[in-house]
Scaffold this motif. Structure first.
Motif, PDB file in Angstrom:
ATOM      1  N   LEU A  16       0.846  -1.189   0.000  1.00 53.65           N
ATOM      2  CA  LEU A  16       0.000   0.000   0.000  1.00 53.65           C
ATOM      3  C   LEU A  16       0.882   1.240   0.000  1.00 53.65           C
ATOM      4  CD1 LEU A  16      -2.780  -0.857   2.633  1.00 53.65           C
ATOM      5  CD2 LEU A  16      -2.963  -0.972   0.145  1.00 53.65           C
ATOM      6  N   CYS A  17       0.389   2.284  -0.654  1.00 48.01           N
ATOM      7  CA  CYS A  17       1.098   3.559  -0.738  1.00 48.01           C
ATOM      8  C   CYS A  17       0.137   4.663  -0.331  1.00 48.01           C
ATOM      9  CB  CYS A  17       1.591   3.780  -2.165  1.00 48.01           C
ATOM     10  SG  CYS A  17       2.326   5.410  -2.479  1.00 48.01           S
ATOM     11  N   ALA A 296      -7.649  -5.544  -0.823  1.00 51.13           N
ATOM     12  CA  ALA A 296      -7.093  -6.897  -0.774  1.00 51.13           C
ATOM     13  C   ALA A 296      -7.091  -7.531  -2.157  1.00 51.13           C
ATOM     14  CB  ALA A 296      -7.892  -7.755   0.202  1.00 51.13           C
ATOM     15  N   TRP A 297      -8.109  -7.237  -2.962  1.00 48.00           N
ATOM     16  CA  TRP A 297      -8.153  -7.759  -4.332  1.00 48.00           C
ATOM     17  C   TRP A 297      -6.961  -7.242  -5.144  1.00 48.00           C
ATOM     18  CZ3 TRP A 297      -8.888  -4.956  -8.946  1.00 48.00           C
ATOM     19  CH2 TRP A 297      -9.031  -5.749 -10.091  1.00 48.00           C
ATOM     20  N   CYS A 298      -6.605  -5.975  -4.956  1.00 47.06           N
ATOM     21  CA  CYS A 298      -5.438  -5.434  -5.674  1.00 47.06           C
ATOM     22  C   CYS A 298      -4.195  -6.262  -5.384  1.00 47.06           C
ATOM     23  CB  CYS A 298      -5.201  -3.976  -5.276  1.00 47.06           C
ATOM     24  SG  CYS A 298      -6.367  -2.795  -5.990  1.00 47.06           S
ATOM     25  N   ARG A 299      -4.044  -6.727  -4.159  1.00 47.48           N
ATOM     26  CA  ARG A 299      -2.856  -7.508  -3.796  1.00 47.48           C
ATOM     27  C   ARG A 299      -2.780  -8.831  -4.554  1.00 47.48           C
ATOM     28  NH1 ARG A 299      -4.380  -6.995   1.590  1.00 47.48           N
ATOM     29  NH2 ARG A 299      -4.205  -9.243   1.881  1.00 47.48           N
ATOM     30  N   THR A 300      -3.900  -9.326  -5.038  1.00 45.58           N
ATOM     31  CA  THR A 300      -3.902 -10.613  -5.727  1.00 45.58           C
ATOM     32  C   THR A 300      -3.431 -10.513  -7.170  1.00 45.58           C
ATOM     33  OG1 THR A 300      -6.185 -10.479  -6.602  1.00 45.58           O
ATOM     34  CG2 THR A 300      -5.897 -11.296  -4.331  1.00 45.58           C
ATOM     35  N   ARG A 301      -3.327  -9.323  -7.701  1.00 47.05           N
ATOM     36  CA  ARG A 301      -2.986  -9.162  -9.110  1.00 47.05           C
ATOM     37  C   ARG A 301      -1.495  -9.405  -9.325  1.00 47.05           C
ATOM     38  NH1 ARG A 301      -6.456 -10.741 -11.120  1.00 47.05           N
ATOM     39  NH2 ARG A 301      -6.324  -9.608 -13.094  1.00 47.05           N
ATOM     40  N   ALA A 307      -0.681  -0.353  -4.216  1.00 48.19           N
ATOM     41  CA  ALA A 307      -1.958   0.320  -4.467  1.00 48.19           C
ATOM     42  C   ALA A 307      -1.966   1.638  -3.706  1.00 48.19           C
ATOM     43  CB  ALA A 307      -3.137  -0.550  -4.033  1.00 48.19           C
ATOM     44  N   ILE A 308      -2.138   2.735  -4.437  1.00 51.86           N
ATOM     45  CA  ILE A 308      -2.088   4.077  -3.849  1.00 51.86           C
ATOM     46  C   ILE A 308      -3.492   4.512  -3.459  1.00 51.86           C
ATOM     47  CG2 ILE A 308      -1.407   6.482  -4.219  1.00 51.86           C
ATOM     48  CD1 ILE A 308       0.359   5.450  -6.552  1.00 51.86           C
ATOM     49  N   VAL A 324      -4.729  -5.008   4.961  1.00 51.67           N
ATOM     50  CA  VAL A 324      -3.579  -5.905   4.820  1.00 51.67           C
ATOM     51  C   VAL A 324      -3.779  -7.197   5.606  1.00 51.67           C
ATOM     52  CG1 VAL A 324      -1.985  -4.000   4.388  1.00 51.67           C
ATOM     53  CG2 VAL A 324      -2.288  -4.838   6.728  1.00 51.67           C
ATOM     54  N   ASP A 325      -4.744  -7.228   6.503  1.00 55.58           N
ATOM     55  CA  ASP A 325      -5.022  -8.435   7.276  1.00 55.58           C
ATOM     56  C   ASP A 325      -6.078  -9.313   6.618  1.00 55.58           C
ATOM     57  OD1 ASP A 325      -3.232  -7.676   9.341  1.00 55.58           O
ATOM     58  OD2 ASP A 325      -4.761  -6.346  10.182  1.00 55.58           O
TER      59      ASP A 325
END
Length: 347
Positions: A16-17, A296-301, A307-308, A324-325
């Motif tokens: 995350l940003c 959380a979906w962004c992290r799966t890509r 993700a900002i 993030v959890d």
């Protein structure tokens, strides 16, 4: 917080940003400083800003204030080495920034020095071009974008001269890495080709819009990102607040982005709210908070570097950090993909 590589630079960035584009307008300086402190405590040490910020509204009177807020925090705390700072050269289009001048070898040193002064630092970790001189299909311009009006020779000459100017800034210790924003697959491939031919720094990242509601990146840019190690810095992962559900049924909360930006830059269409309803229903079905689900979906890509997200208020920041959890189940991911099939590119 999980750390990801920033291209081939050796720099690691958190998943995350913290976006700062409201710092100096909707978010006052003291609250901006508080947000940076809270972010660092949570392991988020990545800040994104730009010389044209803040927004809501963009104005000559406030231009550069987001960088200044970050700069006063750096000066006050002395924690420059604890954060990764990204900023951007605005490019053409703004009367109050170099009289609408585009990005050029001549403008790059001036723009970098201006950002360094406002940020009160002697180096920028990631220096980005906000949008290409030749034009872009981003910001809802994909419906009318016409690349046939471009001049390929002029474009490539421009890329070479600006890469060489960036290399001079790297050599001077003023920037560490170079990134793009609002770019295309062809544009990014040419920047890469020319840098690998020896003209300047290699592209480390692309900052384009990406969310459950805006998935243009899933096509050619996704493949380029993975194969060329150019990660996505996704802006508007919450679709400017639409995916929170706070604008459903005609609601316009006081102090929200929609209250100061009519139509959210073209994102409000007659198709967007049914799409949001579909995603909110998936969140309810799986017992998820919509904000946490979207981030959380962004992290799966497979191409995601970071993700900002922006937070007008500190309470929004604290809430977003909880994402993030959250780990999404395969069933939830299948439902999200099916919703996208039913509601593709709604703005």
């Amino acid at each position: 917080m999980k750390m990801n590589p920033l291209g081939r630079t050796g720099i690691l960035v958190p998943e995350l940003c913290l976006g700062t584009m409201t710092f100096g307008t909707q978010t006052p300086e003291a609250e901006g400083h508080e947000q940076i402190d809270i972010s660092l405590d949570a392991g988020l040490n990545f800040l994104d800003t730009a010389e044209m910020y803040p927004v809501n509204p963009i104005s000559a009177e406030t231009q550069g204030d987001s960088e200044r807020v970050v700069g006063t925090w750096l000066a006050k705390t002395g924690r420059r080495d604890d954060v990764i700072v990204a900023t951007k050269h605005s490019g053409n289009g703004w009367d109050h920034i170099r009289n609408k001048a585009g990005i050029s070898a001549a403008s790059i040193p001036e723009a970098i020095d201006g950002s360094l002064e406002r940020l009160q630092t002697d180096y920028i970790d990631l220096y980005q071009f906000h949008w290409p001189n030749r034009g872009s299909y981003m910001f809802r311009q994909n419906w009318t974008f016409d690349p046939s009006k471009q001049n390929r020779v002029e474009t490539l000459d421009h890329m070479i001269e600006t890469l060489e100017a960036l290399q001079a800034a790297v050599d001077a210790g003023k920037i560490r890495a170079f990134g793009l924003s609002n770019e295309s697959a062809w544009g990014t491939s040419e920047w890469l080709r020319l840098s690998e031919s020896g003209h300047g720094p290699r592209v480390a990242s692309i900052q384009n819009e990406y969310s459950l509601l805006c998935r243009l990146y899933d096509t050619d840019l996704a493949e380029l990102s993975v194969n060329e190690d150019v990660g996505l810095l996704a802006f508007s992962p919450l679709a400017t607040g639409l995916l929170t559900g706070k604008y459903q049924s005609g609601a316009v909360p006081d102090g929200s982005r929609l209250s100061v930006s009519d139509g959210l830059g073209g994102r409000v269409t007659n198709r967007v709210f049914p799409a949001v309803d579909a995603y909110l229903e998936i969140a309810r079905k799986h017992g998820l908070d919509p904000v946490h689900m979207a981030l959380a979906w962004c992290r799966t890509r497979p191409f995601m570097a970071s993700a900002i997200f922006g937070a007008t208020r500190t309470v929004q920041l604290k809430h977003a950090l909880g994402s993030v959890d959250v780990t999404l189940s395969e069933e939830a991911l299948d439902d999200l993909n099916e919703a996208h099939r039913q509601h593709p590119q709604v703005y």
